[in-house]
Design an enzyme around this catalytic site. Structure first.
Site, PDB file in Angstrom:
ATOM      1  CB  CYS A 148      -0.989  -0.060   1.168  1.00  0.00           C
ATOM      2  SG  CYS A 148      -2.120  -1.479   1.057  1.00  0.00           S
ATOM      3  CB  SER A 149       0.507   4.544   1.544  1.00  0.00           C
ATOM      4  OG  SER A 149      -0.665   4.835   0.809  1.00  0.00           O
ATOM      5  CB  ILE A 150       5.246   1.003   2.435  1.00  0.00           C
ATOM      6  CG1 ILE A 150       4.754   0.862   3.880  1.00  0.00           C
ATOM      7  CG2 ILE A 150       6.774   0.898   2.422  1.00  0.00           C
ATOM      8  CD1 ILE A 150       5.133  -0.456   4.552  1.00  0.00           C
ATOM      9  CE  LYS A 154       0.143   8.074  -0.865  1.00  0.00           C
ATOM     10  NZ  LYS A 154      -0.622   6.810  -0.802  1.00  0.00           N
TER      11      LYS A 154
END
Length: 396
Positions: free
Chosen positions: A114-116, A118
Site C-alpha cells: 500500500c502506501s509504503i 509512497k
C-alpha cells in the site's frame, strides 16, 4: 469464513472466490494482498542479480511485554495475533534477529505494501535529483504540461513530495462515491457501478482542482500527488515507473525477489500504493535508509537526501494538517513520517496495517505487514507504535 478458506478448491466455492470486486474486503483481503498479480494487471520490478546477504541471529522477542495505549498490558505475540498481522521482521545493526510469518506467508511471498509505496517513490526522488534528472523546486508543468488546467499547474515537485498541494480531495477510503472511489476506478483497483466510466489515471489527474489557497503551507494527505510525482519521474527519465524503480533503486539495493506494480488500463502504475514485495526485501530497503543510503559500501541513495528527510519537514504545515490530532508534533518529508518528535525515527505507513519503521537511535529496522479489515485503524496503529518502542528500547 476464515481467511485460510479463501480460494480453496478447484474451483473455489462462490463465497470463497476473490475478484476485483472484493479483493480488499475481509476475509478476501488476505489472499488478495498476497496474490495481487492474479487479481490486477501488473508490471515487474526486477530484483538484483546479486542479492545483498542477510545475516541472521534469531532472538526471542515474541514474549516481550509492553503497555498498549489503552492501558492494557500485552505482548508482541498477542499483538501479532490480535491485529491481523501477516509478517513481522526485525533487523538490528544489519542482522535479522526476528522473522515471523502468519498462515500461508513465507520469506518469498510478495505482499502488497500500500502506501509504503509512497516512501519508496520519495526516496527514489533523491537518486533522480542527484543525477540532475529532476529538480525538486521546479514546477510540475516543466515535466507534465498536460496538467496545465489542473491543481498541479501551480505547484512544485517539492509540494508533491511533502503532501503540501492545496487540492480539493478528501482521502476517505470508506465513501463509495467519494474522491478515493473515483480515483480507484481510474487506477483499475475497483469496478465502477453501471453507467460510470472507469477512465484511466492520467486523464483523471487532469480533472483535479485546487482550493484557491497557496501550495506548500498545509500538510494534506492525498494519494494522487504521488501519482503525479511518478508521472514527473517518467517524463524526466523517458521510461515507465517500474523500470525507473528497478534500475535506479531496487536492483542497486540488492533485492532478492521480483516485486510488482499494479497498472491501469493504459499501463500507468499505481505509484502511490500498488507495489508488492517480500518482507525481506522491504527490510533491506529500511536498512539502506538506516545506513544513510549505503549498501555494502555503495551509495545507493544520496546521503544528503536522507539527511533532508530526517531533519526537515515543516512542523507548522503538519500542525495545520490532516493527522495532527492523532500524531501531534510529527513531521512529513519526501513521503516519510517522523511520528514521534522525541525519537530519531522514520516511518512509512500503508492502509490495512503496513509499517516500515527505521529507528536510528537503536539501529533497528522493523517491517510489519498486515491485512486489517479496516483501511484506517488508528488504535491498532498506535498499539504497534507502542510495540515498536518496546522492541527498540529492549534492543537498546
Amino acid at each position: 469464513m476464515r481467511p485460510t478458506d479463501v480460494m480453496r478448491g478447484s474451483p473455489p466455492a462462490p463465497e470463497a472466490q476473490v475478484t476485483r470486486a472484493n479483493w480488499r474486503s475481509f476475509p478476501a483481503i488476505r489472499w488478495g494482498f498476497t496474490h495481487t498479480r492474479e487479481v490486477l494487471p501488473t508490471a515487474e520490478i526486477r530484483r538484483s542479480a546479486r542479492p545483498t546477504p542477510m545475516p541472521s541471529a534469531p532472538r526471542e522477542l515474541s514474549k516481550l511485554g509492553f503497555t498498549a495505549p489503552d492501558g492494557r498490558e500485552t505482548t508482541i505475540e498477542a499483538t501479532l495475533r490480535e491485529t491481523f498481522t501477516d509478517t513481522l521482521l526485525v533487523m538490528h545493526r544489519g542482522t535479522l534477529i526476528h522473522e515471523w510469518y502468519g498462515d500461508g506467508m513465507t520469506a518469498t511471498t510478495p505482499h502488497l505494501i500500500c502506501s509504503i509505496s509512497k516512501a519508496i517513490a520519495g526516496t527514489l526522488g533523491g537518486i533522480l535529483a542527484a543525477r540532475g534528472l529532476i529538480d525538486p523546486e521546479a514546477r510540475v508543468l516543466r515535466y507534465v504540461p498536460e496538467l496545465e488546467t489542473s491543481v498541479y499547474a501551480g505547484c512544485t515537485v517539492r509540494n508533491l513530495l511533502d503532501m503540501a498541494v492545496a487540492i480539493q480531495f478528501e482521502e476517505d477510503y470508506e465513501d463509495p462515491a467519494g474522491d478515493v472511489a473515483r480515483y480507484r476506478f481510474s487506477s483499475g483497483w475497483d469496478v465502477p457501478p453501471p453507467g460510470v466510466e472507469p477512465g484511466h489515471q492520467r486523464a483523471y489527474l487532469t480533472t483535479l482542482r485546487g482550493t484557491g489557497k497557496p501550495h506548500g503551507k498545509v500538510f494534506h494527505y492525498v494519494s494522487t500527488n504521488t501519482e503525479v510525482l511518478g508521472w514527473v519521474y517518467e517524463r524526466a527519465c523517458g521510461m515507465p515507473y517500474h523500470r525507473i524503480l528497478s534500475e535506479y533503486l531496487w536492483q542497486p539495493l540488492g533485492t532478492e525477489e521480483d516485486g510488482s506494480l499494479t497498472l491501469d488500463s493504459h499501463g500507468m502504475g499505481r505509484i502511490a500504493g500498488g507495489i508488492s514485495v517480500t518482507a525481506r526485501d522491504l527490510v533491506r530497503f529500511g536498512e539502506m535508509m538506516r545506513c544513510r543510503g549505503v549498501v555494502e559500501g555503495r551509495q545507493v541513495v544520496p546521503g544528503w537526501w536522507i539527511d533532508d528527510i530526517r531533519e526537515n519537514g515543516d512542523p507548522q504545515a503538519w500542525a495545520d494538517g490532516d493527522l495532527a490530532e492523532f500524531f501531534p508534533g510529527a513531521r512529513y518529508r519526501s513521503k516519510w513520517f517522523a511520528i514521534d518528535p522525541s525519537r530519531n525515527a522514520l516511518t512509512a505507513i500503508g492502509i490495512h496495517g503496513q509499517h516500515l519503521y527505521v529507528d536510528l537511535d537503536s539501529d533497528t529496522v522493523i517491517a510489519k505487514l498486515a491485512t486489517q479489515p479496516k483501511a484506517m485503524d488508528v488504535p491498532i496503529d498506535q498499539r504497534w507504535f507502542a510495540a515498536f518502542s518496546a522492541i527498540t528500547a529492549h534492543l537498546a
